[in-house]
Scaffold this active site. Sequence first.
Site, mmCIF file in Angstrom:
data_model
loop_
_atom_site.group_PDB
_atom_site.id
_atom_site.type_symbol
_atom_site.label_atom_id
_atom_site.label_comp_id
_atom_site.label_asym_id
_atom_site.label_seq_id
_atom_site.Cartn_x
_atom_site.Cartn_y
_atom_site.Cartn_z
ATOM 1 N N GLU A 113 -24.643 51.552 20.414
ATOM 2 C CA GLU A 113 -22.627 51.968 21.258
ATOM 3 C C GLU A 113 -22.173 53.001 21.311
ATOM 4 O O GLU A 113 -21.663 53.338 21.992
ATOM 5 C CB GLU A 113 -22.253 50.441 20.284
ATOM 6 C CG GLU A 113 -22.794 48.882 20.690
ATOM 7 C CD GLU A 113 -23.872 48.350 19.333
ATOM 8 O OE1 GLU A 113 -24.132 49.613 18.390
ATOM 9 O OE2 GLU A 113 -23.532 47.332 18.778
ATOM 10 N N CYS A 146 -18.683 50.270 15.051
ATOM 11 C CA CYS A 146 -18.777 50.483 17.057
ATOM 12 C C CYS A 146 -17.254 49.323 17.809
ATOM 13 O O CYS A 146 -16.981 49.790 18.462
ATOM 14 C CB CYS A 146 -19.994 49.766 16.918
ATOM 15 S SG CYS A 146 -21.547 51.068 16.787
HETATM 16 N N1 THU Z 1 -27.120 49.346 14.410
HETATM 17 C C1 THU Z 1 -26.382 49.499 15.825
HETATM 18 O O1 THU Z 1 -27.078 50.239 16.512
HETATM 19 N N2 THU Z 1 -25.702 49.016 16.342
HETATM 20 C C2 THU Z 1 -24.830 48.151 15.729
HETATM 21 O O2 THU Z 1 -24.010 47.498 15.962
HETATM 22 C C3 THU Z 1 -25.535 47.708 14.537
HETATM 23 C C4 THU Z 1 -26.354 47.981 13.770
HETATM 24 C C5 THU Z 1 -28.321 49.600 14.336
HETATM 25 C C6 THU Z 1 -28.041 50.785 12.967
HETATM 26 C C7 THU Z 1 -29.088 50.910 12.807
HETATM 27 O O3 THU Z 1 -30.317 52.067 12.932
HETATM 28 C C8 THU Z 1 -29.793 49.338 12.630
HETATM 29 O O4 THU Z 1 -29.393 48.783 13.614
HETATM 30 C C9 THU Z 1 -29.974 48.610 11.481
HETATM 31 O O5 THU Z 1 -28.847 48.700 10.784
#
Ligand code: THU
Length: 135
Positions: free
Chosen positions: A55, A89
Amino acid sequence: MDYRKLLALAEEAKEHSYSPYSGFRVGAAILSTDGKVITGTNVESATYGATVCAERAAVVRAVSEGYRDFEAIAVASDAEGGSFPCGICRQFLAEFGLGIKVITGKPDGDIKVNTVAELLPFSFTGEELQKRDKQ
Ligand code: THU
Protein backbone atom coordinates in the site's frame (compact mmCIF):
# COMPACT_ATOMS: atom_id res chain seq x y z
CA MET A 1 -13.60 2.56 -12.24
CA ASP A 2 -15.16 -0.69 -11.10
CA TYR A 3 -13.69 -1.73 -7.74
CA ARG A 4 -13.45 -5.39 -8.75
CA LYS A 5 -11.28 -4.29 -11.66
CA LEU A 6 -9.11 -2.27 -9.25
CA LEU A 7 -8.76 -5.37 -7.08
CA ALA A 8 -7.79 -7.40 -10.16
CA LEU A 9 -5.02 -4.86 -10.86
CA ALA A 10 -3.85 -5.24 -7.25
CA GLU A 11 -3.76 -9.02 -7.78
CA GLU A 12 -1.57 -8.46 -10.85
CA ALA A 13 0.79 -6.21 -8.90
CA LYS A 14 1.06 -8.95 -6.27
CA GLU A 15 2.87 -11.07 -8.86
CA HIS A 16 5.84 -8.68 -8.58
CA SER A 17 6.08 -9.04 -4.80
CA TYR A 18 9.60 -9.25 -3.40
CA SER A 19 8.93 -11.28 -0.26
CA PRO A 20 11.69 -13.86 0.18
CA TYR A 21 11.42 -13.77 3.99
CA SER A 22 7.70 -14.02 4.68
CA GLY A 23 6.61 -15.57 1.40
CA PHE A 24 3.48 -13.44 1.83
CA ARG A 25 2.71 -11.53 -1.34
CA VAL A 26 0.69 -8.32 -1.32
CA GLY A 27 -0.33 -6.05 -4.19
CA ALA A 28 -2.07 -2.69 -4.15
CA ALA A 29 -3.67 -0.50 -6.79
CA ILE A 30 -4.52 3.10 -5.94
CA LEU A 31 -7.02 5.08 -7.99
CA SER A 32 -6.63 8.85 -8.25
CA THR A 33 -9.72 11.06 -8.40
CA ASP A 34 -8.88 11.76 -12.05
CA GLY A 35 -8.89 8.07 -12.93
CA LYS A 36 -5.20 7.14 -12.90
CA VAL A 37 -4.28 3.74 -11.41
CA ILE A 38 -0.85 3.20 -9.89
CA THR A 39 0.21 -0.11 -8.39
CA GLY A 40 2.62 -1.22 -5.71
CA THR A 41 3.84 -4.41 -4.12
CA ASN A 42 5.57 -5.35 -0.89
CA VAL A 43 9.35 -5.13 -0.91
CA GLU A 44 11.07 -6.93 1.95
CA SER A 45 14.48 -6.38 3.50
CA ALA A 46 16.92 -8.71 5.24
CA THR A 47 16.62 -6.34 8.19
CA TYR A 48 12.85 -7.06 8.21
CA GLY A 49 12.07 -3.63 9.68
CA ALA A 50 12.98 -1.84 6.46
CA THR A 51 10.25 -3.73 4.60
CA VAL A 52 7.83 -1.58 2.63
CA CYS A 53 4.22 -2.70 2.34
CA ALA A 54 2.40 -2.78 -0.98
CA GLU A 55 0.00 0.00 0.00
CA ARG A 56 2.78 2.42 0.91
CA ALA A 57 4.70 1.46 -2.22
CA ALA A 58 1.64 2.40 -4.30
CA VAL A 59 1.14 5.71 -2.47
CA VAL A 60 4.83 6.65 -2.77
CA ARG A 61 4.82 5.83 -6.47
CA ALA A 62 1.63 7.81 -7.04
CA VAL A 63 2.76 10.89 -5.11
CA SER A 64 6.12 10.75 -6.90
CA GLU A 65 4.21 10.89 -10.19
CA GLY A 66 2.27 13.96 -9.06
CA TYR A 67 -0.96 12.36 -7.81
CA ARG A 68 -2.22 13.34 -4.37
CA ASP A 69 -5.99 13.03 -4.57
CA PHE A 70 -7.24 9.50 -4.28
CA GLU A 71 -10.63 7.86 -4.52
CA ALA A 72 -9.77 4.30 -3.58
CA ILE A 73 -7.06 1.73 -3.00
CA ALA A 74 -7.46 -2.00 -3.55
CA VAL A 75 -5.37 -4.49 -1.60
CA ALA A 76 -4.76 -8.06 -2.71
CA SER A 77 -2.88 -10.64 -0.68
CA ASP A 78 -2.13 -14.32 -0.48
CA ALA A 79 -4.47 -14.69 2.49
CA GLU A 80 -7.71 -16.53 1.88
CA GLY A 81 -10.37 -13.90 1.28
CA GLY A 82 -7.75 -11.13 1.13
CA SER A 83 -6.49 -8.93 3.95
CA PHE A 84 -6.67 -5.40 5.31
CA PRO A 85 -3.85 -2.83 5.37
CA CYS A 86 -1.58 -2.86 8.42
CA GLY A 87 -1.70 -0.04 10.95
CA ILE A 88 1.23 1.85 9.49
CA CYS A 89 -0.39 1.78 6.04
CA ARG A 90 -3.71 2.99 7.47
CA GLN A 91 -1.88 5.97 8.97
CA PHE A 92 0.00 6.56 5.72
CA LEU A 93 -3.26 6.54 3.75
CA ALA A 94 -4.90 8.90 6.27
CA GLU A 95 -2.31 11.50 5.28
CA PHE A 96 -4.05 11.74 1.91
CA GLY A 97 -7.64 11.50 3.10
CA LEU A 98 -9.81 9.72 5.61
CA GLY A 99 -12.40 9.36 2.87
CA ILE A 100 -10.26 7.13 0.64
CA LYS A 101 -12.05 3.83 0.12
CA VAL A 102 -10.11 0.67 0.90
CA ILE A 103 -11.16 -2.28 -1.23
CA THR A 104 -10.34 -5.75 0.07
CA GLY A 105 -11.34 -9.28 -0.85
CA LYS A 106 -11.08 -11.20 -4.10
CA PRO A 107 -11.97 -9.83 -7.55
CA ASP A 108 -14.32 -12.74 -8.27
CA GLY A 109 -15.56 -13.18 -4.68
CA ASP A 110 -16.75 -11.08 -1.78
CA ILE A 111 -15.31 -7.60 -1.67
CA LYS A 112 -15.43 -5.13 1.19
CA VAL A 113 -15.38 -1.35 0.85
CA ASN A 114 -14.37 0.64 3.94
CA THR A 115 -13.13 4.18 4.26
CA VAL A 116 -9.78 4.91 5.88
CA ALA A 117 -11.77 6.66 8.63
CA GLU A 118 -13.59 3.40 9.35
CA LEU A 119 -10.32 1.47 9.50
CA LEU A 120 -8.57 4.13 11.58
CA PRO A 121 -10.99 5.60 14.12
CA PHE A 122 -9.90 8.47 16.39
CA SER A 123 -7.13 9.18 13.92
CA PHE A 124 -4.25 11.57 14.32
CA THR A 125 -3.84 13.81 11.28
CA GLY A 126 -2.13 17.06 10.36
CA GLU A 127 -5.17 18.92 11.73
CA GLU A 128 -4.11 18.00 15.26
CA LEU A 129 -0.81 19.75 14.72
CA GLN A 130 -2.71 22.95 13.96
CA LYS A 131 -4.61 22.67 17.25
CA ARG A 132 -1.59 22.68 19.54
CA ASP A 133 -1.42 25.29 22.25
CA LYS A 134 1.09 27.96 21.39
CA GLN A 135 4.25 27.60 23.50
N1 THU B 1 2.30 -6.44 4.07
C1 THU B 1 1.84 -5.55 3.15
O1 THU B 1 2.43 -5.39 2.07
N2 THU B 1 0.73 -4.84 3.45
C2 THU B 1 0.03 -4.96 4.62
O2 THU B 1 -0.88 -4.18 4.87
C3 THU B 1 0.35 -6.05 5.53
C4 THU B 1 1.70 -6.65 5.37
C5 THU B 1 3.50 -7.22 3.76
C6 THU B 1 4.70 -6.83 4.57
C7 THU B 1 5.51 -8.10 4.52
O3 THU B 1 6.30 -8.10 3.34
C8 THU B 1 4.48 -9.21 4.43
O4 THU B 1 3.28 -8.58 4.01
C9 THU B 1 4.24 -9.95 5.72
O5 THU B 1 3.94 -9.08 6.74
